[in-house]
Design a protein around this motif. Structure first.
Motif, PDB file in Angstrom:
ATOM      1  N   LYS A  83     -30.409 -19.071  32.102  1.00  0.00           N
ATOM      2  CA  LYS A  83     -29.939 -20.086  33.047  1.00  0.00           C
ATOM      3  C   LYS A  83     -29.381 -21.297  32.316  1.00  0.00           C
ATOM      4  CE  LYS A  83     -31.475 -22.493  37.237  1.00  0.00           C
ATOM      5  NZ  LYS A  83     -32.643 -22.750  38.122  1.00  0.00           N
ATOM      6  N   LEU A  84     -29.999 -21.666  31.208  1.00  0.00           N
ATOM      7  CA  LEU A  84     -29.519 -22.788  30.399  1.00  0.00           C
ATOM      8  C   LEU A  84     -28.119 -22.507  29.865  1.00  0.00           C
ATOM      9  CD1 LEU A  84     -30.575 -25.535  29.233  1.00  0.00           C
ATOM     10  CD2 LEU A  84     -31.231 -24.261  27.190  1.00  0.00           C
ATOM     11  N   LEU A  85     -27.895 -21.297  29.369  1.00  0.00           N
ATOM     12  CA  LEU A  85     -26.592 -20.918  28.846  1.00  0.00           C
ATOM     13  C   LEU A  85     -25.549 -20.880  29.950  1.00  0.00           C
ATOM     14  CD1 LEU A  85     -25.123 -20.090  26.277  1.00  0.00           C
ATOM     15  CD2 LEU A  85     -25.766 -17.719  26.741  1.00  0.00           C
ATOM     16  N   TRP A  86     -25.946 -20.368  31.126  1.00  0.00           N
ATOM     17  CA  TRP A  86     -25.031 -20.325  32.277  1.00  0.00           C
ATOM     18  C   TRP A  86     -24.609 -21.735  32.679  1.00  0.00           C
ATOM     19  CZ3 TRP A  86     -26.518 -22.733  36.874  1.00  0.00           C
ATOM     20  CH2 TRP A  86     -25.600 -22.653  37.902  1.00  0.00           C
ATOM     21  N   ALA A  87     -25.583 -22.671  32.730  1.00  0.00           N
ATOM     22  CA  ALA A  87     -25.272 -24.036  33.154  1.00  0.00           C
ATOM     23  C   ALA A  87     -24.290 -24.693  32.197  1.00  0.00           C
ATOM     24  CB  ALA A  87     -26.559 -24.851  33.244  1.00  0.00           C
ATOM     25  N   GLU A  88     -24.466 -24.458  30.900  1.00  0.00           N
ATOM     26  CA  GLU A  88     -23.572 -25.066  29.917  1.00  0.00           C
ATOM     27  C   GLU A  88     -22.170 -24.474  30.008  1.00  0.00           C
ATOM     28  OE1 GLU A  88     -22.100 -25.822  25.655  1.00  0.00           O
ATOM     29  OE2 GLU A  88     -22.370 -23.945  26.722  1.00  0.00           O
ATOM     30  N   ARG A  89     -22.074 -23.172  30.200  1.00  0.00           N
ATOM     31  CA  ARG A  89     -20.767 -22.530  30.351  1.00  0.00           C
ATOM     32  C   ARG A  89     -20.043 -23.089  31.575  1.00  0.00           C
ATOM     33  NH1 ARG A  89     -22.483 -16.211  29.497  1.00  0.00           N
ATOM     34  NH2 ARG A  89     -22.317 -16.106  27.225  1.00  0.00           N
ATOM     35  N   ARG A  90     -20.774 -23.193  32.668  1.00  0.00           N
ATOM     36  CA  ARG A  90     -20.164 -23.680  33.907  1.00  0.00           C
ATOM     37  C   ARG A  90     -19.674 -25.117  33.739  1.00  0.00           C
ATOM     38  NH1 ARG A  90     -22.202 -26.192  38.661  1.00  0.00           N
ATOM     39  NH2 ARG A  90     -20.984 -25.641  40.515  1.00  0.00           N
ATOM     40  N   ALA A  91     -20.499 -25.954  33.124  1.00  0.00           N
ATOM     41  CA  ALA A  91     -20.111 -27.353  32.938  1.00  0.00           C
ATOM     42  C   ALA A  91     -18.883 -27.464  32.044  1.00  0.00           C
ATOM     43  CB  ALA A  91     -21.284 -28.138  32.342  1.00  0.00           C
ATOM     44  N   ARG A  92     -18.841 -26.679  30.957  1.00  0.00           N
ATOM     45  CA  ARG A  92     -17.689 -26.741  30.049  1.00  0.00           C
ATOM     46  C   ARG A  92     -16.423 -26.264  30.738  1.00  0.00           C
ATOM     47  NH1 ARG A  92     -17.391 -23.771  25.469  1.00  0.00           N
ATOM     48  NH2 ARG A  92     -19.130 -22.402  25.946  1.00  0.00           N
ATOM     49  N   ALA A  93     -16.541 -25.217  31.563  1.00  0.00           N
ATOM     50  CA  ALA A  93     -15.364 -24.718  32.277  1.00  0.00           C
ATOM     51  C   ALA A  93     -14.839 -25.760  33.253  1.00  0.00           C
ATOM     52  CB  ALA A  93     -15.706 -23.423  32.997  1.00  0.00           C
ATOM     53  N   ARG A  94     -15.737 -26.421  33.966  1.00  0.00           N
ATOM     54  CA  ARG A  94     -15.325 -27.425  34.944  1.00  0.00           C
ATOM     55  C   ARG A  94     -14.716 -28.653  34.278  1.00  0.00           C
ATOM     56  NH1 ARG A  94     -17.338 -27.423  40.150  1.00  0.00           N
ATOM     57  NH2 ARG A  94     -17.400 -29.696  40.119  1.00  0.00           N
ATOM     58  N   LEU A  95     -15.214 -28.995  33.095  1.00  0.00           N
ATOM     59  CA  LEU A  95     -14.787 -30.230  32.438  1.00  0.00           C
ATOM     60  C   LEU A  95     -13.659 -30.025  31.435  1.00  0.00           C
ATOM     61  CD1 LEU A  95     -18.279 -31.847  31.788  1.00  0.00           C
ATOM     62  CD2 LEU A  95     -16.621 -32.501  33.534  1.00  0.00           C
ATOM     63  N   ALA A  96     -13.184 -28.794  31.263  1.00  0.00           N
ATOM     64  CA  ALA A  96     -12.156 -28.520  30.256  1.00  0.00           C
ATOM     65  C   ALA A  96     -10.932 -29.430  30.374  1.00  0.00           C
ATOM     66  CB  ALA A  96     -11.749 -27.050  30.311  1.00  0.00           C
ATOM     67  N   PRO A  97     -10.364 -29.635  31.586  1.00  0.00           N
ATOM     68  CA  PRO A  97      -9.195 -30.528  31.653  1.00  0.00           C
ATOM     69  C   PRO A  97      -9.510 -31.954  31.220  1.00  0.00           C
ATOM     70  CG  PRO A  97      -9.391 -29.199  33.651  1.00  0.00           C
ATOM     71  CD  PRO A  97     -10.664 -29.013  32.883  1.00  0.00           C
ATOM     72  N   GLN A  98     -10.671 -32.476  31.656  1.00  0.00           N
ATOM     73  CA  GLN A  98     -11.038 -33.838  31.281  1.00  0.00           C
ATOM     74  C   GLN A  98     -11.293 -33.954  29.780  1.00  0.00           C
ATOM     75  OE1 GLN A  98     -12.136 -32.069  33.813  1.00  0.00           O
ATOM     76  NE2 GLN A  98     -12.812 -33.304  35.545  1.00  0.00           N
ATOM     77  N   ILE A  99     -11.889 -32.914  29.195  1.00  0.00           N
ATOM     78  CA  ILE A  99     -12.156 -32.941  27.753  1.00  0.00           C
ATOM     79  C   ILE A  99     -10.851 -32.951  26.971  1.00  0.00           C
ATOM     80  CG2 ILE A  99     -13.105 -31.608  25.830  1.00  0.00           C
ATOM     81  CD1 ILE A  99     -15.313 -30.682  27.772  1.00  0.00           C
TER      82      ILE A  99
END
Length: 367
Positions: A83-99
């Motif tokens: 679940k920890l790995l899933w949460a990090e993947r999801r957050a990175r995918a959502r924030l990719a444009p902002q990053i």
């Protein structure tokens, strides 16, 4: 609740740029792929002792087991670790444009400090998986692309309001002058005032789970009761395209998907499907393939760059066009899943690409 601290590093121009990633998540991904501490250590080029020590340190810090050990079997992530790995993947995918936008802002600031001859070009664009690659390649030639991701409509509005020099947008390849695509973009682009720079063609369609377990075949299937759909926000070119495709099949997309969740990028749409948060999404083929998902193509579109005619002779714009015409870049772009070259780096007139304007000759005055 653990707080998040972000840091960045200065890299040499030829040094590969790493994505935002936490060392623990990299370790968990390696264990998940390799199935053992030794395999993870080899992949990460670390010692077995270091990996084991880090794993135990984080388990103590978080108060949860991260890996399950069964004698004679591959190591598996615990439910908490998964679940920890899933949460990090999801957050990175959502924030990719902002990053990517933040990275561009930092590079622009340091470019002025370290290189007086460096060229900086502000580019606001609809999210695209190829643009970060172009930004890295252009930087090697002394051009720093200050990329800010937004919707296609917002990008063109920024261009017309003087908030950027180049705007990236995309539209349906076969859109006619009566389409929603034409109604959306016609007021924002004017022959004579704007010029287009060719970039690429790409495919958009439905992103579904591997194997397409629900047997989805097209947009009509999205109306099934209980089906969870995710798409892009209003103001994006993908939303315009999706609603236009729905209208052609007699579907009222606005009422059907009024409550559907939206994601800020194609990668985030794919991640929502991959993580089981959605059954289907609308996005580009490359996003689907990068997460091992199925892709059902529905439309072919052009991704274009727009600039004011008066900006074409600016050194930074000319350098951008040289970067786009570089044979090595074009090989890299054409190799991306779902992409094809489309007059890449060539200056194009609006009338030749978007034949949506008609002109009437003024009546001659009577003598």
């Amino acid at each position: 609740m653990h707080r998040i601290s972000l840091r960045y590093a200065l890299c040499a121009p030829d040094e590969p740029v790493e994505d935002l990633h936490h060392p623990l998540m990299r370790l968990l991904e390696a264990i998940h792929r390799g199935g053992s501490i030794s395999a993870a250590a080899r992949e990460l080029n670390l010692s077995y002792r270091h990996v084991w020590g880090e794993l135990k340190r984080w388990e103590a810090e978080l108060g949860q087991p991260l890996v399950l050990w069964v004698k004679g079997q591959r190591a598996q992530l615990s439910p908490f670790g998964d679940k920890l790995l899933w949460a990090e993947r999801r957050a990175r995918a959502r924030l990719a444009p902002q990053i990517e936008t933040l990275r561009g802002e930092l590079e622009r600031a340091f470019a002025v400090v370290f290189d007086e001859q460096a060229l900086v070009l502000s580019l606001q664009a609809s999210h695209d998986e190829a643009l970060p690659r172009l930004r890295e390649r252009a930087a090697r030639a002394g051009l720093h692309l200050d990329v800010q991701f937004s919707g296609s409509i917002d990008a063109l509005d920024a261009l017309n309001e003087g908030r950027c020099v180049v705007a990236g947008f995309h539209l349906r390849l076969d859109a006619d002058r009566r389409s929603a695509t034409a109604r959306t973009y016609r007021p924002r682009l004017r022959p004579g005032r704007h010029k287009l720079i060719g970039f690429a063609q790409r495919s958009q369609g439905l992103i579904v789970a591997r194997g397409n377990p629900l047997g989805l075949r097209g947009l009509v299937d999205l109306a099934r009761p209980g089906l969870r759909f995710v798409h892009r926000p209003r103001g994006t070119g993908s939303r315009v395209l999706f609603e236009e495709l729905c209208a052609e099949q007699g579907l009222d997309a606005r009422s059907m998907f009024e409550a559907a969740r939206t994601e800020p990028s194609h990668a985030a749409v794919a991640e929502a499907v991959a993580s089981g948060q959605a059954d289907a999404g609308f996005g580009i083929e490359m996003a689907a393939q990068s997460r091992g998902l199925e892709f059902l193509p529905l439309a072919r579109e052009r991704y274009l760059l727009a600039a004011l005619t008066t900006s074409l002779e600016q050194p930074a714009v000319r350098q951008l066009m040289r970067a786009l015409r570089d044979p090595q870049w074009q090989i890299e772009l054409a190799a991306l899943p779902g992409y094809a070259l489309d007059h890449c780096g060539e200056v194009l007139s609006l009338r030749s690409v978007l034949p949506w304007w008609t002109y009437r000759r003024p009546k001659q005055e009577k003598a």
